[in-house]
Write an enzyme that holds these catalytic residues in place. Structure first.
Site, mmCIF file in Angstrom:
data_model
loop_
_atom_site.group_PDB
_atom_site.id
_atom_site.type_symbol
_atom_site.label_atom_id
_atom_site.label_comp_id
_atom_site.label_asym_id
_atom_site.label_seq_id
_atom_site.Cartn_x
_atom_site.Cartn_y
_atom_site.Cartn_z
ATOM 1 N N ALA A 128 0.772 -1.189 0.088
ATOM 2 C CA ALA A 128 0.050 -0.091 -0.012
ATOM 3 C C ALA A 128 0.968 1.204 -0.042
ATOM 4 O O ALA A 128 0.362 2.324 -0.490
ATOM 5 C CB ALA A 128 -1.004 -0.113 1.390
ATOM 6 N N SER A 168 4.603 -3.053 4.974
ATOM 7 C CA SER A 168 4.833 -3.249 6.303
ATOM 8 C C SER A 168 5.503 -4.838 6.386
ATOM 9 O O SER A 168 6.106 -4.992 7.382
ATOM 10 C CB SER A 168 4.145 -3.065 7.281
ATOM 11 O OG SER A 168 2.799 -3.679 6.864
ATOM 12 N N ASP A 200 -5.551 -1.530 -5.944
ATOM 13 C CA ASP A 200 -6.044 -0.313 -6.647
ATOM 14 C C ASP A 200 -5.879 -0.319 -8.343
ATOM 15 O O ASP A 200 -6.252 0.948 -8.709
ATOM 16 C CB ASP A 200 -5.391 0.860 -5.972
ATOM 17 C CG ASP A 200 -3.846 0.670 -5.938
ATOM 18 O OD1 ASP A 200 -3.353 0.105 -7.155
ATOM 19 O OD2 ASP A 200 -3.123 1.317 -5.223
ATOM 20 N N HIS A 232 -4.087 -10.018 -4.096
ATOM 21 C CA HIS A 232 -5.217 -9.711 -3.204
ATOM 22 C C HIS A 232 -6.334 -9.396 -4.029
ATOM 23 O O HIS A 232 -7.301 -8.580 -3.576
ATOM 24 C CB HIS A 232 -4.924 -8.695 -1.933
ATOM 25 C CG HIS A 232 -3.814 -9.454 -1.032
ATOM 26 N ND1 HIS A 232 -3.344 -8.430 -0.089
ATOM 27 C CD2 HIS A 232 -3.357 -10.621 -0.804
ATOM 28 C CE1 HIS A 232 -2.274 -9.155 0.587
ATOM 29 N NE2 HIS A 232 -2.607 -10.224 0.210
ATOM 30 N N CYS A 257 -25.716 -11.514 -8.711
ATOM 31 C CA CYS A 257 -25.346 -11.925 -10.287
ATOM 32 C C CYS A 257 -26.685 -12.023 -11.128
ATOM 33 O O CYS A 257 -27.775 -12.800 -10.684
ATOM 34 C CB CYS A 257 -24.467 -13.045 -10.135
ATOM 35 S SG CYS A 257 -23.828 -13.496 -12.056
HETATM 36 P P1 NAD Z 1 0.575 -1.419 5.120
HETATM 37 O O1 NAD Z 1 -0.201 -0.400 5.252
HETATM 38 O O2 NAD Z 1 0.647 -2.596 6.084
HETATM 39 O O3 NAD Z 1 2.246 -1.035 4.936
HETATM 40 C C1 NAD Z 1 2.403 0.185 4.059
HETATM 41 C C2 NAD Z 1 4.094 0.631 4.494
HETATM 42 O O4 NAD Z 1 4.488 1.381 3.604
HETATM 43 C C3 NAD Z 1 4.086 1.110 5.855
HETATM 44 O O5 NAD Z 1 5.196 0.384 6.645
HETATM 45 C C4 NAD Z 1 4.212 2.574 5.479
HETATM 46 O O6 NAD Z 1 5.281 2.875 6.298
HETATM 47 C C5 NAD Z 1 4.993 2.647 4.152
HETATM 48 N N1 NAD Z 1 4.730 3.792 3.353
HETATM 49 C C6 NAD Z 1 3.532 4.524 3.379
HETATM 50 N N2 NAD Z 1 3.712 5.528 2.491
HETATM 51 C C7 NAD Z 1 5.061 5.372 2.102
HETATM 52 C C8 NAD Z 1 5.684 6.313 1.250
HETATM 53 N N3 NAD Z 1 5.293 7.281 0.540
HETATM 54 N N4 NAD Z 1 7.185 6.169 1.077
HETATM 55 C C9 NAD Z 1 7.389 5.336 1.956
HETATM 56 N N5 NAD Z 1 6.960 4.205 2.686
HETATM 57 C C10 NAD Z 1 5.729 4.532 2.812
HETATM 58 O O7 NAD Z 1 0.528 -2.036 3.639
HETATM 59 P P2 NAD Z 1 0.569 -3.556 3.074
HETATM 60 O O8 NAD Z 1 2.007 -4.166 3.565
HETATM 61 O O9 NAD Z 1 0.533 -3.320 1.539
HETATM 62 O O10 NAD Z 1 -0.303 -4.446 3.695
HETATM 63 C C11 NAD Z 1 -1.550 -4.078 3.824
HETATM 64 C C12 NAD Z 1 -2.771 -4.853 2.853
HETATM 65 O O11 NAD Z 1 -3.738 -3.792 2.735
HETATM 66 C C13 NAD Z 1 -2.388 -5.264 1.604
HETATM 67 O O12 NAD Z 1 -2.739 -6.709 1.663
HETATM 68 C C14 NAD Z 1 -3.364 -4.701 0.708
HETATM 69 O O13 NAD Z 1 -4.004 -5.612 -0.073
HETATM 70 C C15 NAD Z 1 -4.228 -3.812 1.445
HETATM 71 N N6 NAD Z 1 -4.436 -2.207 0.954
HETATM 72 C C16 NAD Z 1 -4.038 -1.856 -0.327
HETATM 73 C C17 NAD Z 1 -4.175 -0.758 -0.700
HETATM 74 C C18 NAD Z 1 -4.041 -0.150 -2.033
HETATM 75 O O14 NAD Z 1 -4.298 -1.090 -3.076
HETATM 76 N N7 NAD Z 1 -3.584 1.049 -2.496
HETATM 77 C C19 NAD Z 1 -4.236 0.334 0.292
HETATM 78 C C20 NAD Z 1 -4.469 0.148 1.711
HETATM 79 C C21 NAD Z 1 -4.476 -1.247 1.987
#
Ligand code: NAD
Length: 253
Positions: free
Chosen positions: A27, A199, A107, A124, A157
């Site tokens: 994310a 993370s 996304d 996912h 559906c």
């Molecule tokens: P997470 O939220 O657990 O971790 C995101 C990490 O990115 C954090 O450690 C944070 O410090 C870091 N981060 C955020 N913005 C940053 C930046 N600009 N520069 C550097 N580091 C940055 O996300 P995850 O590990 O992807 O796990 C969460 C789950 O949530 C995933 O399975 C995903 O499917 C889902 N998710 C997806 C989205 C999306 O599609 N954009 C958004 C939210 C959650």
């Protein structure tokens, strides 16, 4: 927080030396596009409790809560554009440096930034469309949103009457087999595994960086804050993703 030049130079050298890289995103790569991540302060989890798959299947009330939550966060995703981080990843794929982009994100921004669909492995699923849980038929979100906002009508559906849900993998839902297999194959075959904006706490997805490292790849982690796998990594860059990747891939200052 910006990466120091030594770290960027090391990343450039590792990219140069690599024959077959894999990018693994979470994310964090999309926060610079205005989509909140899960775990940062003010992120999605601070506001909405996730509805797990069993709850979704078991009750209409849970399905209503699911779609309410979906449409409360929908605008951020629907209006988002790829940022410098996505574009740098696309450039690595275009140069033939990266054979696959394994993403936890739902996304669709890697597709929107021009990575060919067959190079993207979505672990996912994808929240930009819906599908029938029974027959797999796909649905646009807009008609579902209009009907739901008008009277909290739950989508079914049109072909088989099955339950319709966004094409994402919820907690408690089985991981997609073909994507998991491809992600494993790519992780084992690569010589450089670049983890960006995760993370690394959601398993089984977070197992791929360790698998790549055990299989001989160089492991790089780019994330604003430390992760649980930093000790395994050959290079950890705690900095903002967009400027870091832009500097490493396009030489921007
Ligand atoms: P997470 O939220 O657990 O971790 C995101 C990490 O990115 C954090 O450690 C944070 O410090 C870091 N981060 C955020 N913005 C940053 C930046 N600009 N520069 C550097 N580091 C940055 O996300 P995850 O590990 O992807 O796990 C969460 C789950 O949530 C995933 O399975 C995903 O499917 C889902 N998710 C997806 C989205 C999306 O599609 N954009 C958004 C939210 C959650």
């Amino acid at each position: 927080m910006t990466a120091d030049e030594t770290a960027i130079d090391r990343l450039i050298a590792l990219l140069d030396a690599s024959q077959r890289g894999v990018v693994f995103t979470g994310a964090g790569i999309s926060t610079e596009s205005g989509i909140p991540d899960f775990r940062s302060p003010g992120g999605i989890w601070a506001k909405y409790r996730p509805i797990d798959f069993q709850e979704f299947m078991a009750s209409e009330g849970a399905r209503r809560a699911y779609w309410r939550r979906k449409f409360a966060t929908h605008e951020a995703v629907a209006g988002a554009e790829p940022n410098r981080g996505h574009l740098a990843v696309t450039e690595l794929v275009r140069r033939g440096k990266v054979s696959a982009v394994i993403t936890q994100n739902i996304d669709g921004l890697h597709q929107a930034s021009g990575v060919p669909a067959d190079c993207i492995i979505e672990l996912h699923g994808n929240t930009t469309y819906a599908h029938c849980l029974n027959c797999g038929r796909e649905y646009d979100l807009e008609p579902i949103r209009e009907a739901f906002l008008a009277g909290e009508t739950l989508p079914l559906c049109g072909a088989c009457g099955g339950l319709v849900k966004t094409a994402t993998v919820s907690f408690g839902q089985a991981m997609p087999e073909a994507e998991m297999r491809r992600a494993r194959e790519e992780s084992v075959a690569c010589d450089l595994f670049l983890t960006i904006g995760s993370s690394l706490v959601v398993y089984p997805a977070a197992g791929f960086p360790a698998l790549a490292k055990e299989s001989g790849a160089v492991l790089v982690i780019v994330n604003r804050e430390p992760t649980g796998l930093d000790d395994l990594a050959d290079l950890v860059i705690n900095a903002e993703i967009g400027p870091t990747l832009d500097a490493a891939v396009n030489g921007s200052k």
